[in-house]
Design a protein around this motif. Structure first.
Motif, PDB file in Angstrom:
ATOM      1  N   ALA A 252     -43.905  19.870  50.059  1.00 15.13           N
ATOM      2  CA  ALA A 252     -43.854  18.477  50.493  1.00 15.13           C
ATOM      3  C   ALA A 252     -42.841  18.387  51.492  1.00 15.13           C
ATOM      4  O   ALA A 252     -42.483  17.385  51.909  1.00 15.13           O
ATOM      5  CB  ALA A 252     -43.450  17.856  49.321  1.00 15.13           C
ATOM      6  N   ARG A 445     -47.485  12.967  47.534  1.00 15.64           N
ATOM      7  CA  ARG A 445     -46.566  12.809  46.352  1.00 15.64           C
ATOM      8  C   ARG A 445     -45.971  11.233  45.988  1.00 15.64           C
ATOM      9  O   ARG A 445     -46.000  10.551  46.887  1.00 15.64           O
ATOM     10  CB  ARG A 445     -45.497  13.828  46.483  1.00 15.64           C
ATOM     11  N   PRO A 447     -43.328   8.670  46.109  1.00 11.37           N
ATOM     12  CA  PRO A 447     -42.287   8.575  47.030  1.00 11.37           C
ATOM     13  C   PRO A 447     -41.081   7.681  46.238  1.00 11.37           C
ATOM     14  O   PRO A 447     -39.865   7.599  46.867  1.00 11.37           O
ATOM     15  CB  PRO A 447     -42.724   7.437  48.103  1.00 11.37           C
ATOM     16  N   HIS A 477     -37.618   8.597  48.102  1.00 10.85           N
ATOM     17  CA  HIS A 477     -37.901  10.021  48.616  1.00 10.85           C
ATOM     18  C   HIS A 477     -37.974  10.083  49.917  1.00 10.85           C
ATOM     19  O   HIS A 477     -39.456   9.725  50.457  1.00 10.85           O
ATOM     20  CB  HIS A 477     -38.861  10.737  47.624  1.00 10.85           C
ATOM     21  N   ALA A 480     -40.773  12.189  51.590  1.00 15.07           N
ATOM     22  CA  ALA A 480     -42.225  11.755  50.939  1.00 15.07           C
ATOM     23  C   ALA A 480     -42.789  10.530  51.983  1.00 15.07           C
ATOM     24  O   ALA A 480     -43.621  10.554  52.187  1.00 15.07           O
ATOM     25  CB  ALA A 480     -42.334  11.480  49.763  1.00 15.07           C
TER      26      ALA A 480
END
Length: 819
Positions: A252, A445, A447, A477, A480
């Motif tokens: 990621a 993914r 965040p 994140h 992300a």
């Protein structure tokens, strides 16, 4: 390079046979040497209509790195002789002869051009990873070679794969093996197993710190996932010397951060904490030490629930060998293993192929697009899971991608053209660019850290990260968020040309279109437990703001086998539900056994899948359906038993070897529909079922001949010489009766029952009906023990007969007449 000794044999085999399997240990150089050597050997001849060599890599980072290394060896930039293509990025030019691609790219190329025009050689690198796309790509390429392109050359390469099955699949392809290894690697195991009280991350950090003290050079550490990587990085802070830089490496991350992790350290040493992304096809500069923490994270698909879940498992021995090879790429190295030498033998030899354990929805759609209704029509090294295949077909039918015969629909063809899961492709085709942020979120993914389940929070964060951070307490994140914003833009561009004349959908409605089987209806009761439209259960944290709502769409679940935990969801209104699925919502009449109410319930129900939206009492339900529901109640509470039915079953059990019905409880329940069902008419409650005597139903299981045999050879009662019927107890070790001794006078042959003539166990009673003697040999009793019984009893019961020879005496229940 170590691979060089094997290259002449590889070229010769490919030139003569057109297919070859190459085995070479980690670090031999096969990824960067083989394509260039095949190009130099003119095996990709432009004059024959080919000219390009495709090499498949399992990951984007490996794809870029391999292309860059080959271009560098030619003194060129990427995009000239050597280029690469990954999802959303293509660096190729008109002069490109070698294309390194991620595995899914090959499938897209084949589906758009079944002859693979312009391609001479397809190389499957790191095939031991057995990804779904690699298995599918090889199956398609092999069919193309057999039906359309006999000149297409195929190379399957791996460091740890068992080559024989692959060679057999490719019609006994030649196997070329390279024994060369880059540099020696010393392997160090734990002296004893880890104590169960030691946390995995602490043990991992301890081993890394030990390796840093005992060795020199860069250290590559294998951990199962990002969470473990971050925790180990935190534990190492302050424990290693200041000249050591700690990098992280997982899928990621941005490519810039990944590149920094694999580049040589500018000064001092480095530690790279990585997932399996670093296992294959990468040479991370200046790595001399590997610390293998012994775990891998894999996706497991459960066809019964239709959900995937991530599981953390011990690595296979093949994976451990791959990881070990990373330490010998640039010089002699050392591999530390977080397990003992003894524990190594218990590791599985190979990791399971994805086709055995993954979600097969995309695979089934690709096969349908190819024209294959079954995986049996293609040569798969491992057949896809039958349960997973059936579940995937069910979902694609629900999405409108397949018709009832399993053929792809026009809508399915459009879905297959999009580089996303068919769920998301269906949603994007119906919702257009408005669904792109949600599709990116579902495919990517989470965040947010520490946030509740609400999907709308995440979409707000993606739309405006700065504003979201100011107004919400949750941690963003950042990497992300950037990835999701970029993916959303790419997806929006993909569907921007589609004209939408239908309704505009809300975010919740878009989610329901993607997950028609995960619409969640709250169950009765205080706990936030939900029933999904696909039939499975789910739970939610009680403190979650969505936990009190009745209707949700669950877009992310942990896939737990019993009840999945909802990690992301969005509220859905009842009106939206009805508007989205008017054809799927139907009224059904149902009779069923209610486990909660402990009774038969007859209802008219308005249903969407497993969800009951409205229900009404069904007053005129047929008796046969009510009885069928009562039978389900019997299966829940168990077969009712009475003393009479127990005796009957014990009698029947004597004849099981003669073709009589089985009498074990489970066998009776399994066959209850044939013998018990007609006798349950009118029984509705648990009390009525428990009071039901099944004896007559059990007797009716038998044919007329069996009934006659049963009554003749194993009667319910023993008829005494006086004509009295004494019940036979068949429940013990042997059939048994209790009868007064005087009533058996004159009996000189012991009575038996059953097809094998089992002697009755007779308890002889005194005139006061107290046991005197138990015997299975009445003639023997008369001849021996009776003498002692007579001595004791004639004084105690002088009014009753105690003859010298009971075999000659007439049976009686009377006392002696008065004189």
């Amino acid at each position: 390079m170590p691979i060089d000794d094997a290259l002449p044999a590889l070229v010769a085999a490919l030139r003569s046979e057109g297919r070859v399997v190459l085995q070479a240990p980690p670090g031999a150089g096969k990824t960067t040497r083989v394509p260039l050597v095949l190009l130099e050997a003119s095996l990709a001849d432009l004059s024959e209509g080919g000219g390009r060599i495709l090499m498949l890599e399992p990951r984007r980072l490996a794809t870029r790195a391999a292309a860059e290394r080959m271009a560098q060896s030619l003194g060129e930039k990427v995009g000239q002789t050597v280029g690469y293509r990954i999802k959303g990025e293509s660096v190729v030019g008109p002069a490109t002869r070698i294309e390194v691609v991620t595995e899914g790219i090959l499938t897209r190329m084949i589906q758009s051009d079944a002859e693979l025009s312009g391609v001479s050689v397809v190389i499957f690198d790191e095939f031991h990873e057995r990804s779904l796309n690699a298995d599918l790509g090889l199956a398609l390429a092999w069919e193309i070679r057999g039906a359309l392109r006999p000149d297409l050359k195929l190379v399957v390469m791996s460091a740890t794969l068992d080559a024989a099955p692959v060679a057999a699949l490719l019609n006994d392809a030649p196997i070329v093996t390279s024994e060369g290894r880059a540099f020696a690697v010393e392997t160090l195991h734990l002296p004893k197993p880890l104590a169960k009280t030691i946390r995995f991350e602490h043990a991992s950090a301890d081993l890394v710190a030990q390796a840093a003290q005992e060795t020199e050079g860069g250290i590559l550490v294998f951990l199962p996932g990002e969470g473990e990587i971050r925790r180990v990085a935190g534990l190492l802070a302050g424990r290693v010397s200041s000249d050591i830089t700690i990098h992280t490496l997982f899928g990621a991350m941005s490519f810039a951060d990944q590149r920094a992790a694999i580049s040589p350290a500018k000064s001092g040493r480095k530690i790279v904490l990585a997932t399996s992304i670093a296992e294959t096809s990468l040479t991370i500069q200046d790595i001399q030490v590997v610390v293998d923490c012994g775990r891998a994270r894999r996706a497991r698909f459960d066809p019964n629930s239709g959900m995937s879940r991530l599981v953390t498992e011990p690595v296979s021995r093949a994976e451990a060998e791959q990881r070990r090879g990373r330490a010998g790429r640039v010089c002699a190295g050392t591999c530390y293993r977080l397990w003992t030498k003894g524990q190594e033998g218990a590791l599985p030899a190979f990791a399971p192929a994805e086709v055995e354990a993954a979600d097969l929805t995309s695979l089934v759609l690709e096969l349908a697009l190819w024209g294959a209704a079954s995986p049996d029509e293609l040569a798969f090294l491992t057949p896809p899971s039958a349960g997973g295949f059936a579940e995937a077909k069910r979902l694609l039918l629900e999405l409108g991608a397949l018709d009832v015969s399993g053929r792809i629909t026009p809508h399915g063809r459009k879905i297959a053209a999009l580089p996303v899961h068919p769920r998301l492709g269906h949603m994007l085709l119906l919702g257009g660019a408005a669904g792109a942020p949600l599709a990116a979120l579902i495919a990517g993914r989470d965040p947010l850290r520490g946030a509740p389940s609400d999907v709308s929070l995440r979409l707000k964060a993606i739309e405006n990260p700065k504003e979201f951070q100011r107004s919400h307490p949750y941690t963003l994140h950042r990497a992300a968020i950037q990835t999701l914003r970029s993916d959303a833009k790419s997806l929006a561009r993909l569907v921007s040309h589609i004209k939408h004349s239908g309704p505009k959908y809300s975010t919740a409605e878009l989610a329901a279109l993607a997950y028609p089987d995960r619409i969640a209806l709250r169950r009765n009761g205080p706990a936030p437990r939900f029933l999904l439209s696909g039939g499975k259960g789910a739970i939610m944290d009680e403190v979650d703001p969505l936990a009190k709502l009745d209707l949700l769409v669950a877009t992310d679940l942990d896939g737990a086998l019993h009840e999945a935990r909802i990690r992301q969801a969005i509220p859905l209104s009842a009106s939206s539900l009805r508007a989205l699925f008017p054809d799927q919502i139907q009224w059904q009449k149902t009779c069923r056994w209610s486990r909660r109410d402990k009774r038969v319930i007859a209802r008219r129900e308005e249903r969407l899948g497993a969800l009951v939206l409205t229900e009404q009492h069904w007053s005129d339900a047929p008796e046969e359906q009510m009885a069928q529901a009562a039978l389900e109640g019997i299966r829940e509470i168990g077969l009712p038993r009475t003393a009479v039915s127990d005796r009957l079953l014990a009698r029947i059990a004597l004849f099981e070897s003669d073709g009589f019905p089985q009498t074990e409880s489970q066998s009776l329940l399994d066959s209850a529909e044939t013998w018990l069902l007609p006798h349950l008419l009118g029984l509705k409650t648990e009390g009525q079922l428990r009071n039901f005597d099944p004896s007559e139903a059990l007797r009716q299981m038998l044919t007329w001949e069996q009934t006659q045999t049963l009554d003749r050879l194993a009667p319910a009662s023993f008829v005494t010489p006086l004509g009295n019927k004494v019940p036979i107890d068949y429940a013990g070790e042997a059939p048994e009766i209790a009868v007064r001794l005087q009533e058996m006078f004159g009996v000189s042959q012991h009575p038996t029952v059953g097809p094998t003539h089992i002697p009755l166990r007779i308890t002889l009673l005194s005139p006061a009906r107290k046991p005197l003697q138990t015997t299975a040999d009445l003639p023997g009793f008369w001849a021996t023990s009776y003498v002692d019984v007579r001595k004791d009893m004639r004084g105690r019961y002088p009014k009753h007969p105690w003859p010298d020879d009971p075999t000659q005496e007439k049976p009686t229940l009377r006392a002696k007449p008065r004189k």
